[in-house]
Design a protein around this motif. Sequence first.
Motif, PDB file in Angstrom:
ATOM      1  N   ASP A  41      40.262  25.641  39.333  1.00 31.26           N
ATOM      2  CA  ASP A  41      39.326  25.070  40.291  1.00 31.26           C
ATOM      3  C   ASP A  41      37.915  24.951  39.721  1.00 31.26           C
ATOM      4  O   ASP A  41      37.040  24.373  40.345  1.00 31.26           O
ATOM      5  CB  ASP A  41      39.310  25.876  41.591  1.00 31.26           C
ATOM      6  CG  ASP A  41      38.916  27.314  41.395  1.00 31.26           C
ATOM      7  OD1 ASP A  41      39.062  27.823  40.276  1.00 31.26           O
ATOM      8  OD2 ASP A  41      38.468  27.940  42.364  1.00 31.26           O
ATOM      9  N   LEU A  42      37.701  25.462  38.524  1.00 28.76           N
ATOM     10  CA  LEU A  42      36.416  25.313  37.845  1.00 28.76           C
ATOM     11  C   LEU A  42      36.609  24.381  36.657  1.00 28.76           C
ATOM     12  O   LEU A  42      37.405  24.658  35.756  1.00 28.76           O
ATOM     13  CB  LEU A  42      35.901  26.673  37.348  1.00 28.76           C
ATOM     14  CG  LEU A  42      35.669  27.743  38.398  1.00 28.76           C
ATOM     15  CD1 LEU A  42      35.270  29.053  37.747  1.00 28.76           C
ATOM     16  CD2 LEU A  42      34.603  27.301  39.384  1.00 28.76           C
ATOM     17  N   ARG A  53      38.741  23.960  31.722  1.00 30.42           N
ATOM     18  CA  ARG A  53      39.298  24.342  33.027  1.00 30.42           C
ATOM     19  C   ARG A  53      39.527  25.851  33.065  1.00 30.42           C
ATOM     20  O   ARG A  53      40.001  26.438  32.104  1.00 30.42           O
ATOM     21  CB  ARG A  53      40.613  23.616  33.259  1.00 30.42           C
ATOM     22  CG  ARG A  53      40.463  22.102  33.172  1.00 30.42           C
ATOM     23  CD  ARG A  53      41.696  21.404  33.540  1.00 30.42           C
ATOM     24  NE  ARG A  53      41.746  21.424  34.998  1.00 30.42           N
ATOM     25  CZ  ARG A  53      42.753  20.973  35.716  1.00 30.42           C
ATOM     26  NH1 ARG A  53      43.798  20.478  35.120  1.00 30.42           N
ATOM     27  NH2 ARG A  53      42.727  21.031  37.012  1.00 30.42           N
ATOM     28  N   SER A  54      39.174  26.463  34.207  1.00 32.04           N
ATOM     29  CA  SER A  54      39.386  27.903  34.385  1.00 32.04           C
ATOM     30  C   SER A  54      39.542  28.209  35.867  1.00 32.04           C
ATOM     31  O   SER A  54      39.305  27.362  36.727  1.00 32.04           O
ATOM     32  CB  SER A  54      38.214  28.688  33.790  1.00 32.04           C
ATOM     33  OG  SER A  54      37.012  28.322  34.406  1.00 32.04           O
ATOM     34  N   LEU A  55      39.957  29.445  36.142  1.00 33.70           N
ATOM     35  CA  LEU A  55      40.155  29.894  37.518  1.00 33.70           C
ATOM     36  C   LEU A  55      38.951  30.702  37.995  1.00 33.70           C
ATOM     37  O   LEU A  55      38.384  31.482  37.243  1.00 33.70           O
ATOM     38  CB  LEU A  55      41.390  30.794  37.614  1.00 33.70           C
ATOM     39  CG  LEU A  55      42.750  30.160  37.388  1.00 33.70           C
ATOM     40  CD1 LEU A  55      43.829  31.237  37.423  1.00 33.70           C
ATOM     41  CD2 LEU A  55      43.040  29.110  38.415  1.00 33.70           C
ATOM     42  N   SER A  56      38.621  30.526  39.253  1.00 33.52           N
ATOM     43  CA  SER A  56      37.598  31.374  39.865  1.00 33.52           C
ATOM     44  C   SER A  56      38.293  32.626  40.404  1.00 33.52           C
ATOM     45  O   SER A  56      39.518  32.626  40.597  1.00 33.52           O
ATOM     46  CB  SER A  56      36.902  30.626  41.004  1.00 33.52           C
ATOM     47  OG  SER A  56      37.809  30.410  42.069  1.00 33.52           O
ATOM     48  N   PRO A  57      37.543  33.697  40.646  1.00 37.60           N
ATOM     49  CA  PRO A  57      38.170  34.895  41.227  1.00 37.60           C
ATOM     50  C   PRO A  57      38.824  34.607  42.579  1.00 37.60           C
ATOM     51  O   PRO A  57      39.864  35.178  42.908  1.00 37.60           O
ATOM     52  CB  PRO A  57      37.006  35.872  41.374  1.00 37.60           C
ATOM     53  CG  PRO A  57      36.019  35.439  40.355  1.00 37.60           C
ATOM     54  CD  PRO A  57      36.157  33.946  40.265  1.00 37.60           C
ATOM     55  N   TYR A  58      38.241  33.699  43.347  1.00 38.14           N
ATOM     56  CA  TYR A  58      38.811  33.345  44.648  1.00 38.14           C
ATOM     57  C   TYR A  58      40.187  32.686  44.480  1.00 38.14           C
ATOM     58  O   TYR A  58      41.145  33.020  45.173  1.00 38.14           O
ATOM     59  CB  TYR A  58      37.856  32.409  45.391  1.00 38.14           C
ATOM     60  CG  TYR A  58      38.352  31.978  46.739  1.00 38.14           C
ATOM     61  CD1 TYR A  58      38.318  32.859  47.817  1.00 38.14           C
ATOM     62  CD2 TYR A  58      38.859  30.708  46.947  1.00 38.14           C
ATOM     63  CE1 TYR A  58      38.787  32.478  49.060  1.00 38.14           C
ATOM     64  CE2 TYR A  58      39.329  30.311  48.180  1.00 38.14           C
ATOM     65  CZ  TYR A  58      39.290  31.198  49.230  1.00 38.14           C
ATOM     66  OH  TYR A  58      39.751  30.813  50.459  1.00 38.14           O
ATOM     67  N   ARG A  59      40.293  31.751  43.522  1.00 41.74           N
ATOM     68  CA  ARG A  59      41.571  31.058  43.298  1.00 41.74           C
ATOM     69  C   ARG A  59      42.612  32.023  42.734  1.00 41.74           C
ATOM     70  O   ARG A  59      43.790  31.966  43.102  1.00 41.74           O
ATOM     71  CB  ARG A  59      41.366  29.890  42.348  1.00 41.74           C
ATOM     72  CG  ARG A  59      42.621  29.117  42.002  1.00 41.74           C
ATOM     73  CD  ARG A  59      43.304  28.452  43.212  1.00 41.74           C
ATOM     74  NE  ARG A  59      42.485  27.505  43.875  1.00 41.74           N
ATOM     75  CZ  ARG A  59      42.484  26.191  43.659  1.00 41.74           C
ATOM     76  NH1 ARG A  59      43.298  25.678  42.768  1.00 41.74           N
ATOM     77  NH2 ARG A  59      41.679  25.410  44.327  1.00 41.74           N
ATOM     78  N   LEU A  78      41.464  35.501  34.695  1.00 43.72           N
ATOM     79  CA  LEU A  78      40.017  35.311  34.804  1.00 43.72           C
ATOM     80  C   LEU A  78      39.332  35.310  33.447  1.00 43.72           C
ATOM     81  O   LEU A  78      38.194  34.858  33.322  1.00 43.72           O
ATOM     82  CB  LEU A  78      39.411  36.386  35.702  1.00 43.72           C
ATOM     83  CG  LEU A  78      39.894  36.356  37.155  1.00 43.72           C
ATOM     84  CD1 LEU A  78      39.293  37.508  37.924  1.00 43.72           C
ATOM     85  CD2 LEU A  78      39.559  35.027  37.802  1.00 43.72           C
TER      86      LEU A  78
END
Length: 138
Positions: A41-42, A53-59, A78
């Motif tokens: 989502d980032l 592309r990477s993941l947020s802690p929320y995702r 993360l």
Amino acid sequence: MRAARTPSRRRSSAAAPLLDLAPRPEAPGADLIAAVLTHADLETRLTPRRVRRSLSPYRAAELREAGRLNAAEAARSLDLAVIWDEAEAEVVRVIDDAPLRHKAQSGPDWWEDAWDDEDLWQAPAARPVLRTVQGGRR
């Protein structure tokens, strides 16, 4: 004649590590890289063709609750970022920040202990007084 060397100053108790022998985290698996790539989502545009592309802690928490990742995989995801080439539809590079995070969390703060050295806070030694010389060139 050479002047005698002054004795070396007392060093802090733990010197800076020259070689890091701490165990390194395992390399991420293909499933974890695919999860980061598909659920990221980032996104940061690096070039017209490439995206980071990477993941947020929320995702990562959402994927854990949905059962797509377990707790260890969610935490590990993360640390990962994937550089994706949109024109070629392929992974260019996987960036893993786990070794940096692990090193920062596990190592002793030797640079903080260096400030406790008493020699650092002592007043400097008095300088010799210079004599004035009479005469000289005219």
